[in-house]
Design an enzyme around this catalytic site. Structure first.
Site, PDB file in Angstrom:
ATOM      1  N   HIS A 223       0.836  -1.208   0.000  1.00  0.00           N
ATOM      2  CA  HIS A 223       0.000   0.000   0.000  1.00  0.00           C
ATOM      3  C   HIS A 223       0.872   1.261   0.000  1.00  0.00           C
ATOM      4  CE1 HIS A 223      -3.699   2.309   1.187  1.00  0.00           C
ATOM      5  NE2 HIS A 223      -2.781   3.118   1.686  1.00  0.00           N
ATOM      6  N   GLU A 224       1.832   1.303   0.908  1.00  0.00           N
ATOM      7  CA  GLU A 224       2.676   2.493   0.997  1.00  0.00           C
ATOM      8  C   GLU A 224       3.604   2.615  -0.211  1.00  0.00           C
ATOM      9  OE1 GLU A 224       1.770   4.611   3.016  1.00  0.00           O
ATOM     10  OE2 GLU A 224       0.561   3.333   4.324  1.00  0.00           O
ATOM     11  N   HIS A 227       1.792   4.633  -2.793  1.00  0.00           N
ATOM     12  CA  HIS A 227       1.958   6.079  -2.587  1.00  0.00           C
ATOM     13  C   HIS A 227       3.352   6.529  -3.034  1.00  0.00           C
ATOM     14  CE1 HIS A 227      -1.762   6.999  -0.521  1.00  0.00           C
ATOM     15  NE2 HIS A 227      -1.552   6.079   0.404  1.00  0.00           N
ATOM     16  N   GLU A 253      -4.535   7.987  -3.192  1.00  0.00           N
ATOM     17  CA  GLU A 253      -5.089   6.756  -2.629  1.00  0.00           C
ATOM     18  C   GLU A 253      -5.405   5.744  -3.722  1.00  0.00           C
ATOM     19  OE1 GLU A 253      -5.967   4.631   0.926  1.00  0.00           O
ATOM     20  OE2 GLU A 253      -4.914   6.520   0.513  1.00  0.00           O
TER      21      GLU A 253
END
Length: 458
Positions: A223-224, A227, A253
């Site tokens: 997830h990170e 980003h 997001e």
């Protein structure tokens, strides 16, 4: 920071806010903007960002900006203590102050428009509460129905053993590389709550470990990385300019969610991850790749937004969106917030909140005055659904690479069609350009119903 340092920290935040506010509304900036001429698309976009920030900031009195910085700094500490003590009443007085200050700010910025839209615009330029409400109203009933149908079926197996921390961190590092994270211009560390920060040549992420739940480590990392990859993928010509960052929280997001979910939790990629976990941890009790895919995507009851599965995650966000919009509109009193939260949670999830830290006190956002931030989480999921649909059309053999742990076709497509542009376009224009059409909740709902329908035999 020592617990007793909070009052001093709040004074420092207030002083810094006052100084920065004065610099941001320097009259010379307005004079320069009046004289500036855009000679190309990049210059035009830079001026759009500079003008928007200048005009918005100029509408907020310096005294109010200082009070907001000071009060939210204090409120964070109060929230942390109240959450630890399960004491909502201890948090409500300062939350009231934060809400009042943000309402005052919203009124100053909005003029005759909707005050909530002025707050939302901080995180998703051009979006309105009414637009998002219509989109979310279309999401909610189908998500509630899908959740109910799933929970009537037998649940996939859970992981049931200890996974050592060193092994988790080693595999999470491998996952970061698999999804294209450039560790020459980034690093991975541990934190209680994973996050990504930085831009350009200095982007950093954190992850966390849990002995019983390695997925928390693996998918927090992916997830990170989503980003971070967005920030690392922006064209170098935009670095150190207003265009050199992700264009909005919703678009940001979309990158973290498509990396984590549509790619990282896909049948093809989890088949590869299953082999990696067996190599790292040995036999961990899941029979085969299909069973592992179901385990990774297991839907189960829970209170916590950040731990929610794909089906239920947006229901958590929609709850917060409706409540905070009502707070800013004056339709919901701060003193009634806990009861409203608990009633809505029971209606959407079918069971009662057991304690405040699992309910109204679980998130830090409102203590920090971040009203308008929550809806960008679900908007990012909607954007991710649109991007995934377009990606599958553009790269029909995508799964062949994912099954080998190779995400380069997907991450390359995202970089070329979205990430490299940074803030060149508006958020909606960014998604429309990449996906080939305007944002819609339809692709996300179709993806969720197809995926979980297959897993649960619906």
């Amino acid at each position: 920071m020592p617990a007793g340092a909070t009052p001093q920290r709040a004074e420092e935040h207030g002083a810094m806010a006052n100084i920065l506010h004065a610099r941001r509304i320097d009259p010379r900036v307005g004079e320069w903007l009046a004289q500036a001429e855009a000679i190309d698309e990049v210059a035009k976009a830079n001026l759009r960002h500079i003008r928007r920030n200048f005009e918005r900031t100029a509408k907020v009195p310096a005294k109010l900006a200082t009070a907001l910085a000071k009060t939210t700094s204090l409120a964070h500490g109060v929230w942390a203590r109240a959450r630890a003590d399960e004491d909502v009443a201890a948090f409500l007085p300062i939350l009231q102050e934060v809400v009042d200050l943000r309402k005052e700010e919203a009124a100053a910025v909005a003029g005759n428009a909707d005050p909530y839209d002025a707050l939302l615009d901080d995180y998703e330029a051009g979006a309105t509460g009414a637009q998002l409400a219509a989109m979310f109203d279309a999401l909610r009933p189908r998500l509630v129905a899908l959740r109910a149908a799933i929970l009537e079926q037998p649940a996939p197996a859970q992981l049931n053993q200890i996974f050592d921390e060193a092994g988790q961190l080693a595999l999470s590092h491998k996952l970061a590389l698999a999804f294209g994270y450039d560790v020459q211009n980034g690093r991975i560390d541990q934190a209680v709550h994973p996050f990504s920060s930085g831009s350009g040549l200095d982007v950093r992420i954190t992850t966390r470990t849990s002995a019983h739940d390695p997925f928390g480590c693996f998918y927090s990392t992916v997830h990170e990385v989503g980003h971070a990859a967005y920030e690392q993928g922006i064209d170098a010509q935009h670095l150190l300019t207003p265009l050199g960052r992700g264009v909005s929280m919703g678009v940001h997001e979309s990158q973290s969610r498509i990396y984590e979910n549509q790619l990282g939790r896909s049948r093809a990629f989890t088949g590869w991850l299953y082999g990696q976990m067996r190599d790292m941890f040995g036999d961990f009790g899941i029979a085969d790749e299909d069973a592992f895919f179901a385990t990774v995507n297991r839907v189960s009851d829970g209170f916590i937004r950040t731990e929610a599965d794909e089906v239920q995650y947006n229901l958590h966000v929609l709850l917060r969106f409706d409540l905070e919009r009502a707070l800013i509109a004056g339709d919901l009193a701060v003193g009634d917030l806990e009861a409203a939260w608990n009633d809505r949670f029971a209606a959407d999830f079918g069971f009662a909140v057991d304690r405040p830290s699992n309910g109204v006190l679980q998130d830090v956002h409102w203590s920090e005055g971040l009203f308008g931030y929550f809806p960008t989480y679900s908007l990012g999921n909607v954007y991710a659904g649109c991007l995934h649909e377009a990606l599958r059309k553009a790269v029909p053999d995508l799964d062949s690479g994912l099954a080998k742990g190779d995400t380069s076709q997907a991450t390359g497509w995202l970089r070329d069609n979205l990430q490299k542009y940074g803030g060149l376009r508006t958020p909606v224009e960014t998604i429309t350009h990449a996906a080939g059409g305007p944002p819609s909740e339809g692709p996300l709902l179709a993806y969720l119903e197809d995926k979980f329908g297959a897993i649960y035999g619906l």
